[in-house]
Design a protein around this motif. Structure first.
Motif, PDB file in Angstrom:
ATOM      1  N   PHE A 114       0.853  -1.185   0.000  1.00 22.20           N
ATOM      2  CA  PHE A 114       0.000   0.000   0.000  1.00 22.20           C
ATOM      3  C   PHE A 114       0.895   1.243   0.000  1.00 22.20           C
ATOM      4  CE2 PHE A 114      -2.701  -3.325   1.569  1.00 22.20           C
ATOM      5  CZ  PHE A 114      -3.935  -3.049   0.981  1.00 22.20           C
ATOM      6  N   PRO A 115       0.929   1.959  -1.113  1.00 18.99           N
ATOM      7  CA  PRO A 115       1.865   3.087  -1.233  1.00 18.99           C
ATOM      8  C   PRO A 115       1.480   4.255  -0.337  1.00 18.99           C
ATOM      9  CG  PRO A 115       0.417   2.993  -3.138  1.00 18.99           C
ATOM     10  CD  PRO A 115       0.140   1.752  -2.340  1.00 18.99           C
ATOM     11  N   ASP A 116       2.468   5.055  -0.006  1.00 14.95           N
ATOM     12  CA  ASP A 116       2.263   6.218   0.853  1.00 14.95           C
ATOM     13  C   ASP A 116       2.100   7.461  -0.009  1.00 14.95           C
ATOM     14  OD1 ASP A 116       2.131   8.130   2.783  1.00 14.95           O
ATOM     15  OD2 ASP A 116       4.165   7.838   3.545  1.00 14.95           O
ATOM     16  N   PHE A 117       0.852   7.814  -0.277  1.00 12.84           N
ATOM     17  CA  PHE A 117       0.555   9.040  -1.005  1.00 12.84           C
ATOM     18  C   PHE A 117       0.206  10.181  -0.055  1.00 12.84           C
ATOM     19  CE2 PHE A 117      -0.471   5.909  -4.378  1.00 12.84           C
ATOM     20  CZ  PHE A 117       0.262   6.449  -5.421  1.00 12.84           C
ATOM     21  N   GLY A 118       0.340   9.928   1.242  1.00 11.92           N
ATOM     22  CA  GLY A 118      -0.066  10.932   2.212  1.00 11.92           C
ATOM     23  C   GLY A 118      -1.526  10.835   2.580  1.00 11.92           C
ATOM     24  N   ARG A 120      -4.646   7.973   3.945  1.00  9.64           N
ATOM     25  CA  ARG A 120      -4.831   6.673   4.579  1.00  9.64           C
ATOM     26  C   ARG A 120      -5.695   5.790   3.676  1.00  9.64           C
ATOM     27  NH1 ARG A 120      -6.680   6.392  10.755  1.00  9.64           N
ATOM     28  NH2 ARG A 120      -4.580   7.277  10.911  1.00  9.64           N
ATOM     29  N   LEU A 121      -5.083   4.790   3.071  1.00  4.51           N
ATOM     30  CA  LEU A 121      -5.796   3.902   2.164  1.00  4.51           C
ATOM     31  C   LEU A 121      -6.595   2.868   2.947  1.00  4.51           C
ATOM     32  CD1 LEU A 121      -2.962   3.298  -0.462  1.00  4.51           C
ATOM     33  CD2 LEU A 121      -4.908   4.842  -0.666  1.00  4.51           C
ATOM     34  N   MET A 122      -7.764   2.501   2.409  1.00  2.00           N
ATOM     35  CA  MET A 122      -8.607   1.486   3.036  1.00  2.00           C
ATOM     36  C   MET A 122      -8.064   0.111   2.660  1.00  2.00           C
ATOM     37  SD  MET A 122     -12.427   3.131   2.719  1.00  2.00           S
ATOM     38  CE  MET A 122     -12.299   3.977   1.140  1.00  2.00           C
ATOM     39  N   LYS A 123      -7.369  -0.526   3.583  1.00  2.00           N
ATOM     40  CA  LYS A 123      -6.616  -1.733   3.262  1.00  2.00           C
ATOM     41  C   LYS A 123      -7.483  -2.978   3.104  1.00  2.00           C
ATOM     42  CE  LYS A 123      -2.239  -0.097   5.120  1.00  2.00           C
ATOM     43  NZ  LYS A 123      -1.077  -0.366   5.994  1.00  2.00           N
ATOM     44  N   GLY A 124      -8.742  -2.885   3.439  1.00  2.00           N
ATOM     45  CA  GLY A 124      -9.616  -4.037   3.250  1.00  2.00           C
ATOM     46  C   GLY A 124     -10.325  -4.054   1.918  1.00  2.00           C
ATOM     47  N   LEU A 125     -10.036  -3.069   1.049  1.00  2.00           N
ATOM     48  CA  LEU A 125     -10.821  -2.956  -0.190  1.00  2.00           C
ATOM     49  C   LEU A 125      -9.973  -2.843  -1.455  1.00  2.00           C
ATOM     50  CD1 LEU A 125     -13.588  -0.474   1.036  1.00  2.00           C
ATOM     51  CD2 LEU A 125     -13.845  -2.918   0.640  1.00  2.00           C
ATOM     52  N   PRO A 126      -8.956  -3.676  -1.637  1.00  8.02           N
ATOM     53  CA  PRO A 126      -8.283  -3.678  -2.944  1.00  8.02           C
ATOM     54  C   PRO A 126      -9.152  -4.446  -3.945  1.00  8.02           C
ATOM     55  CG  PRO A 126      -7.268  -5.304  -1.512  1.00  8.02           C
ATOM     56  CD  PRO A 126      -8.339  -4.635  -0.693  1.00  8.02           C
ATOM     57  N   ASN A 147     -11.194   9.023  -2.910  1.00  7.39           N
ATOM     58  CA  ASN A 147      -9.991   9.237  -3.709  1.00  7.39           C
ATOM     59  C   ASN A 147      -9.532   7.857  -4.183  1.00  7.39           C
ATOM     60  OD1 ASN A 147      -9.044  12.234  -3.159  1.00  7.39           O
ATOM     61  ND2 ASN A 147      -9.752  11.426  -1.187  1.00  7.39           N
ATOM     62  N   ILE A 148      -9.330   7.703  -5.496  1.00  6.99           N
ATOM     63  CA  ILE A 148      -9.051   6.381  -6.054  1.00  6.99           C
ATOM     64  C   ILE A 148      -7.693   6.374  -6.750  1.00  6.99           C
ATOM     65  CG2 ILE A 148      -9.828   4.614  -7.684  1.00  6.99           C
ATOM     66  CD1 ILE A 148     -12.673   5.724  -7.295  1.00  6.99           C
ATOM     67  N   PHE A 149      -6.912   5.332  -6.474  1.00  2.00           N
ATOM     68  CA  PHE A 149      -5.652   5.078  -7.165  1.00  2.00           C
ATOM     69  C   PHE A 149      -5.858   3.796  -7.977  1.00  2.00           C
ATOM     70  CE2 PHE A 149      -4.753   7.511  -3.389  1.00  2.00           C
ATOM     71  CZ  PHE A 149      -3.922   8.513  -3.858  1.00  2.00           C
ATOM     72  N   HIS A 150      -5.791   3.936  -9.288  1.00  3.73           N
ATOM     73  CA  HIS A 150      -6.177   2.873 -10.218  1.00  3.73           C
ATOM     74  C   HIS A 150      -4.931   2.373 -10.940  1.00  3.73           C
ATOM     75  CE1 HIS A 150      -9.418   0.818 -12.337  1.00  3.73           C
ATOM     76  NE2 HIS A 150      -8.852   1.107 -13.495  1.00  3.73           N
ATOM     77  N   PHE A 151      -4.464   1.174 -10.583  1.00  3.43           N
ATOM     78  CA  PHE A 151      -3.232   0.593 -11.117  1.00  3.43           C
ATOM     79  C   PHE A 151      -3.584  -0.352 -12.265  1.00  3.43           C
ATOM     80  CE2 PHE A 151      -2.834   1.618  -6.695  1.00  3.43           C
ATOM     81  CZ  PHE A 151      -1.556   2.138  -6.542  1.00  3.43           C
ATOM     82  N   ILE A 236     -10.752   7.436   1.874  1.00  9.83           N
ATOM     83  CA  ILE A 236     -12.030   8.076   2.155  1.00  9.83           C
ATOM     84  C   ILE A 236     -12.015   9.541   1.729  1.00  9.83           C
ATOM     85  CG2 ILE A 236     -11.437   8.797   4.497  1.00  9.83           C
ATOM     86  CD1 ILE A 236     -14.294   7.970   5.315  1.00  9.83           C
ATOM     87  N   ALA A 237     -13.169  10.048   1.307  1.00  7.37           N
ATOM     88  CA  ALA A 237     -13.286  11.462   0.935  1.00  7.37           C
ATOM     89  C   ALA A 237     -12.942  12.354   2.113  1.00  7.37           C
ATOM     90  CB  ALA A 237     -14.702  11.744   0.435  1.00  7.37           C
ATOM     91  N   ARG A 238     -12.175  13.399   1.844  1.00 11.28           N
ATOM     92  CA  ARG A 238     -11.767  14.341   2.890  1.00 11.28           C
ATOM     93  C   ARG A 238     -12.670  15.585   2.920  1.00 11.28           C
ATOM     94  NH1 ARG A 238      -6.329  14.159   4.481  1.00 11.28           N
ATOM     95  NH2 ARG A 238      -5.581  12.017   4.561  1.00 11.28           N
ATOM     96  N   ASN A 239     -13.175  15.974   1.768  1.00 13.08           N
ATOM     97  CA  ASN A 239     -14.043  17.148   1.689  1.00 13.08           C
ATOM     98  C   ASN A 239     -15.354  16.855   2.428  1.00 13.08           C
ATOM     99  OD1 ASN A 239     -16.243  18.843   0.581  1.00 13.08           O
ATOM    100  ND2 ASN A 239     -14.635  19.689  -0.724  1.00 13.08           N
ATOM    101  N   PRO A 240     -15.725  17.671   3.414  1.00 10.50           N
ATOM    102  CA  PRO A 240     -16.949  17.392   4.185  1.00 10.50           C
ATOM    103  C   PRO A 240     -18.196  17.260   3.316  1.00 10.50           C
ATOM    104  CG  PRO A 240     -15.650  19.086   5.273  1.00 10.50           C
ATOM    105  CD  PRO A 240     -14.999  18.840   3.933  1.00 10.50           C
ATOM    106  N   LYS A 241     -18.291  18.065   2.250  1.00 15.52           N
ATOM    107  CA  LYS A 241     -19.445  17.982   1.366  1.00 15.52           C
ATOM    108  C   LYS A 241     -19.489  16.630   0.665  1.00 15.52           C
ATOM    109  CE  LYS A 241     -21.683  20.367  -2.517  1.00 15.52           C
ATOM    110  NZ  LYS A 241     -21.566  21.522  -3.471  1.00 15.52           N
TER     111      LYS A 241
END
Length: 287
Positions: A114-118, A120-126, A147-151, A236-241
């Motif tokens: 799980f890469p460090d993009f700064g 917190r990735l949800m580790k149960g959902l690859p 936020n999605i990282f698509h490999f 997870i989304a960071r923007n409250p909206k």
């Protein structure tokens, strides 16, 4: 549609990623980021057939939503080895999506980190996604606006993205996460869908080993230029909206839509499709 090319970088630091892409919520393709993963050299269709060949997988195609279909109910099933044979043999519309590798093939977790993009990735959902040549996903955004990282692995994939500010132009289906399913975003008919001419988005292509960052709530249409597959990791989304929208989608909207399907049947689906046109054209003053 006005489509800008998605930014591409060879590699990127955590600091530059957060400054240039996460904070401004802009997509980017990172070309060289996972060469140290075992998956980079191991993951191809043959390997998936070998390691998961006897597992029965759910398949989906591009047929329109039907009221009788349950949420994420597959259109067909077959063994992974048979599906890979099909992908290699001929073009097919059948796709796999949201296939949780921790549940189905835990051994695959040894092939990536799980890469460090700064974030917190949800580790149960690859999740893994597979598709045949020229198969595609409908334009949609994810229910949790993550936020999605698509490999991407094996072959090439085209992606078209829009942010949530473009909703008025995309013929969004009410009480749903998709646009009109009869829109061909690869070659749109602007006479039939004139509002699309006002939409501003992004376009790019992914090849083996490249990673696409899709910001929170981004609409995405993905077309497999060749057979291939991808893995998504999410934060997870960071923007409250966006976070409040995600909570609404998961706990209210989805259940309301399913209830209306049961009560009104296909008439509910047909009415939503018609409203997508009426609402879009009314907002833009298109007769």
């Amino acid at each position: 549609m006005k489509l800008a090319t998605i930014d591409r970088v060879k590699t990127i630091s955590k600091e530059d990623f957060k400054k240039n892409y996460f904070k401004p919520q802009r997509p980017v393709i990172i070309e060289e980021f996972i060469e140290d993963w075992p998956a980079y050299s191991k993951w191809n269709l043959d390997y998936m057939a070998k390691i998961a060949g006897d597992i029965e997988v759910p398949l989906y195609d591009d047929r329109p939503v039907d009221y009788k279909d349950g949420f994420n109910e597959p259109h067909a099933k077959m063994k992974m080895s048979e599906y890979v044979d099909l992908l290699k043999r001929e073009p097919t519309r059948y796709r796999i999506f949201l296939w949780n590798i921790l549940k189905e093939v835990p051994e695959l977790q040894k092939d990536f980190s799980f890469p460090d993009f700064g974030l917190r990735l949800m580790k149960g959902l690859p999740m893994l996604f597979f598709g045949g040549e020229d198969s595609y996903t409908f334009m949609h955004y994810d229910i949790d606006l993550a936020n999605i990282f698509h490999f991407h692995f094996h072959g090439k994939k085209q992606v078209i993205l829009f942010d949530q500010k473009q909703n008025d132009y995309l013929y969004k289906i009410p009480h749903s996460l998709i646009t009109r399913e009869d829109i061909n975003f690869a070659d749109p008919d602007y006479e039939k869908w004139p509002a699309l001419k006002k939409a501003n988005g992004y376009i790019g292509e992914l090849e083996h080993g490249q990673v696409l960052y899709m910001p929170e709530g981004y609409w995405h249409y993905m077309r497999y230029l060749t057979p291939g597959f991808s893995m998504s990791l999410r934060a997870i989304a960071r923007n409250p909206k966006n976070l409040s929208k995600a909570i609404y989608n998961i706990f209210v909207m989805r259940h309301f839509d399913n209830m209306m399907r049961r009560m009104k049947g296909q008439a509910w689906i047909d009415n939503k499709n018609e409203k997508a046109i009426v609402n879009t054209h009314r907002r833009l003053g298109i007769s």
